[in-house]
Write an enzyme that holds these catalytic residues in place. Structure first.
Site, mmCIF file in Angstrom:
data_model
loop_
_atom_site.group_PDB
_atom_site.id
_atom_site.type_symbol
_atom_site.label_atom_id
_atom_site.label_comp_id
_atom_site.label_asym_id
_atom_site.label_seq_id
_atom_site.Cartn_x
_atom_site.Cartn_y
_atom_site.Cartn_z
ATOM 1 N N SER A 89 0.791 -1.236 0.000
ATOM 2 C CA SER A 89 0.000 0.000 0.000
ATOM 3 C C SER A 89 0.819 1.280 0.000
ATOM 4 C CB SER A 89 -0.953 0.008 1.199
ATOM 5 O OG SER A 89 -2.036 -0.867 0.989
ATOM 6 N N GLU A 183 -5.875 -3.538 -6.170
ATOM 7 C CA GLU A 183 -6.221 -4.192 -4.909
ATOM 8 C C GLU A 183 -7.350 -5.196 -5.117
ATOM 9 O OE1 GLU A 183 -4.654 -3.786 -2.165
ATOM 10 O OE2 GLU A 183 -3.843 -1.748 -2.103
#
Length: 310
Positions: A89, A183
């Site tokens: 991330s 994601e």
């Protein structure tokens, strides 16, 4: 990603004395070169940092990558700085910056609609706004400060997908980072693959360009800094070892193979900022993440720069 067998040698970590004048902060004049005694001290700190980081890898059965630079002196600590790790991330900070650099038609405050079907696991902010949507500015805030995964995907959408994100990084000189997926798939790492990977040096250099350099106009740099300093996920990582009174802006990341990362800018009294990336992983795909490992590696890097006064 698979841990590379460690060779515990001082050359694994380097501390380089450079001029303070760099391409991303052009126009500043460099200081006089270091004295021989200063250079010897810097080499000793680099050797100590190398030994400390190697010991951490051995004790935690982990791989650690570090790149840290004192933007005032040009001193660097680099340990596995050019090895690839899953970026996880941490990309969200850079994607938010890329959106600030080239906002789409309508600007950052135009509404972005999405549906419940677009939600992916760990979306604590976006899951509350499926009926109304969010602005791109709000999505960037959610992605950077809360690591909201759906917000991250919507930032990638605004950039034209992973390929558009990669193109934005190429535009600021990053020829290393490979962005391929969204994601949550980007967190599924395959040893030896370059998909959704980068290096400590590349990520720290990107962050420096966006936060401290000329890749963004001043107002956008201020907005990005606000998001990074307001991050809610990094208290146990680089922030945990920053001395009292320092201001830290960071973005964390986690993925399989126990990947735990943090990229940060550290502002301190009496000195120019330090930019740092700490990336870690383990052999086993289901290994636990280790916040303490990241914090300990960050402390070693700060010591290697001579920033902690010890």
């Amino acid at each position: 990603m698979m841990r590379v067998k460690s060779q515990i040698i001082v050359a694994a970590a380097t501390l380089t004395l450079l001029s303070a004048c760099t391409p991303v902060e052009a126009g500043k004049t460099g200081a006089a070169g270091p004295s021989p005694s200063t250079t010897r001290s810097a080499v000793a700190r680099a050797a100590a940092a190398a030994a400390e980081l190697a010991a951490l890898e051995s004790a935690r059965d982990a791989r650690v990558g570090v790149y840290a630079i004192d933007t005032g002196t040009g001193k660097q600590v680099a340990y596995r700085a050019d090895e690839r790790f899953g970026y996880a991330s941490t990309y969200k900070a850079l994607a938010a910056a890329a959106v600030l650099a080239a906002p789409p038609a309508g600007g950052l405050d135009a509404p972005v609609s999405y549906t419940a079907d677009q939600l992916v696991p760990y979306s604590p902010v976006t899951e509350q706004h499926t009926a109304t949507g969010m602005t791109l500015r709000e999505l960037a805030d959610a992605a950077v400060r809360y690591s909201d995964n759906t917000a991250g995907n919507l930032l990638l959408d605004a950039l034209g997908g992973p390929s558009g994100f990669q193109a934005a990084l190429r535009a600021i000189g990053d020829t290393t980072t490979h962005a391929e997926r969204v994601e949550p798939e980007l967190n599924a790492l395959t040893p030896g693959s370059t998909a959704d990977t980068s290096t400590p040096r590349a990520l720290a250099t990107d962050l420096r360009a966006y936060v401290l350099g000329s890749a963004l106009p001043a107002e956008s740099r201020e907005q990005l800094t606000t998001w990074l300093v307001g991050n809610t996920t990094g208290d146990a990582l680089i922030r945990a070892v920053a001395p009292h009174g320092w201001r830290v802006g960071d973005k964390t990341g986690s993925a399989d193979h126990g990947t735990r990362n943090d990229i940060a800018v550290l502002w301190r009294d009496g000195g120019k900022p330090i930019v740092m990336a700490v990336l870690t992983d383990h052999r086993a795909v289901d290994a636990d993440t280790d916040d303490g490992l990241v914090a300990s590696a960050a402390r070693a890097a700060l010591r290697g720069l001579g920033a902690l006064g010890d």
